[in-house]
Design an enzyme around this catalytic site. Structure first.
Site, PDB file in Angstrom:
ATOM      1  N   MET A   1      -9.374   7.161   0.549  1.00 16.32           N
ATOM      2  CA  MET A   1     -10.160   7.534   1.855  1.00 16.32           C
ATOM      3  C   MET A   1     -10.801   8.974   1.594  1.00 16.32           C
ATOM      4  O   MET A   1     -10.276  10.028   1.137  1.00 16.32           O
ATOM      5  CB  MET A   1      -9.444   7.661   2.961  1.00 16.32           C
TER       6      MET A   1
ATOM      7  N   SER B   1       0.934  -1.191   0.060  1.00 13.71           N
ATOM      8  CA  SER B   1      -0.065  -0.057  -0.141  1.00 13.71           C
ATOM      9  C   SER B   1       0.783   0.899  -0.049  1.00 13.71           C
ATOM     10  O   SER B   1       1.767   1.384   0.930  1.00 13.71           O
ATOM     11  CB  SER B   1      -0.826   0.017   1.257  1.00 13.71           C
TER      12      SER B   1
ATOM     13  N   ASP C   1      -6.031  -6.923   4.731  1.00 11.19           N
ATOM     14  CA  ASP C   1      -5.146  -5.409   4.661  1.00 11.19           C
ATOM     15  C   ASP C   1      -5.363  -5.074   6.021  1.00 11.19           C
ATOM     16  O   ASP C   1      -6.355  -4.699   6.707  1.00 11.19           O
ATOM     17  CB  ASP C   1      -6.120  -4.805   3.599  1.00 11.19           C
TER      18      ASP C   1
ATOM     19  N   HIS D   1      -1.482  -1.568  -4.321  1.00 12.31           N
ATOM     20  CA  HIS D   1      -2.510  -1.219  -3.526  1.00 12.31           C
ATOM     21  C   HIS D   1      -2.694   0.313  -3.259  1.00 12.31           C
ATOM     22  O   HIS D   1      -1.872   1.154  -2.655  1.00 12.31           O
ATOM     23  CB  HIS D   1      -2.522  -1.779  -2.177  1.00 12.31           C
TER      24      HIS D   1
HETATM   25  C1  DX5 Z   1      -6.100   0.954   6.086  1.00 13.53           C
HETATM   26  C2  DX5 Z   1      -5.560   1.012   4.674  1.00 13.53           C
HETATM   27  C3  DX5 Z   1      -4.463  -0.292   4.609  1.00 13.53           C
HETATM   28  C4  DX5 Z   1      -3.400   0.338   5.296  1.00 13.53           C
HETATM   29  C5  DX5 Z   1      -2.330  -0.826   5.529  1.00 13.53           C
HETATM   30  O1  DX5 Z   1      -7.275   1.648   6.079  1.00 13.53           O
HETATM   31  O2  DX5 Z   1      -6.727   0.056   3.775  1.00 13.53           O
HETATM   32  O3  DX5 Z   1      -4.261  -0.649   3.382  1.00 13.53           O
HETATM   33  O4  DX5 Z   1      -2.919   1.383   4.784  1.00 13.53           O
HETATM   34  O5  DX5 Z   1      -1.350  -0.264   5.827  1.00 13.53           O
HETATM   35  P1  DX5 Z   1      -0.507  -1.017   7.216  1.00 13.53           P
HETATM   36  O6  DX5 Z   1      -0.079  -2.290   6.598  1.00 13.53           O
HETATM   37  O7  DX5 Z   1       0.516  -0.106   7.548  1.00 13.53           O
HETATM   38  O8  DX5 Z   1      -1.568  -1.223   7.977  1.00 13.53           O
HETATM   39 ZN    ZN Z   2      -6.190  -0.945   1.740  1.00 11.36          ZN
END
Ligand code: DX5
Ligand code: ZN
Length: 214
Positions: free
Chosen positions: A34, A6, A173, A30
């Site tokens: 948001m 991500s 995720d 990814h």
């Molecule tokens: C959270 C996101 C994830 C997140 C993953 O809302 O959907 O994709 O950024 O990041 P880590 O691996 O740091 O939890």
């Molecule tokens: Zn995500």
């Protein structure tokens, strides 16, 4: 397992370098969109997706944490995104029609649930959605701690997918790292998303390889 880093955890002032690294080391990119309404945070939108799209040599996986995800289907497809997922909590009774709309636009359709939504709520979409995304933290922020119960949730969803003879994939995720990747694989995860554990690692390409072979 496929690894989908991500970019939320990347250094945005050097995003080009991050994409170059992912092109050679990762399976998917990814993209966490948001809207500040469905989740209490704003990440990035189409200008960033466009910049990634013009540099990506591997498939893009866009995770919409927004109300009305259906609004963005065609614009996302036009960027060449391969996988688009949206939250069941945001779509409600429109879930089946949004899956259809994403597929008609030529993308793989994914349905996402937060940790407080029973996995049984996904069962009606087995064989209809191309993949499910099980959140192992509450959507909204990178860098949160992995919720261990997620492993059991992946296992029960996998069991039902197998029972139905379907090929719907499972993506996980949130807080994924080398410490939980093997358990997630054993539980039936097909794709792991990882933000912090990749981009905050000394050697991000090696961190991706470690997750893939966990
Ligand atoms: C959270 C996101 C994830 C997140 C993953 O809302 O959907 O994709 O950024 O990041 P880590 O691996 O740091 O939890
Ligand atoms: Zn995500």
């Amino acid at each position: 397992m496929k690894i989908a880093p991500s970019i939320l955890a990347a250094d945005f002032s050097k995003l080009g370098e991050g994409i170059l690294m992912l092109n050679s080391a990762a399976d998917l990119i990814h993209l966490d969109v948001m809207d500040g309404t469905f989740v209490p945070n704003i990440s990035f939108g189409f200008p960033v997706l466009e910049a990634v799209a013009s540099n990506a040599k591997i498939p893009m996986d866009a995770h919409f944490m927004t109300v009305h995800p259906e609004k963005w289907v065609e614009r996302t497809a036009a960027l060449g995104v391969s996988m688009m997922s949206f939250h069941l909590e945001a779509a409600g009774r429109d879930t089946a029609s949004i899956i259809g709309r994403i597929q008609e636009a030529g993308m793989k359709a994914g349905v996402v649930i937060n940790p407080d939504v029973p996995v049984q709520k996904l069962f009606p979409y087995i064989g209809k959605a191309d993949f499910f995304l099980i959140m192992s933290v509450f959507a909204g922020f990178g860098g949160q701690k992995f919720i261990p119960e997620s492993i059991e949730r992946v296992a029960s969803l996998k069991k039902e997918i197998i029972r139905c003879g379907a090929s719907t994939l499972i993506e996980v995720d949130g807080g994924v790292d080398a410490g939980n990747a093997a358990s997630l694989r054993e539980a039936g995860a097909d794709i792991l998303v990882a933000g912090s554990s990749v981009f905050k690692a000394q050697d991000p390409a090696a961190a991706i390889e470690d997750l893939r072979t966990a």
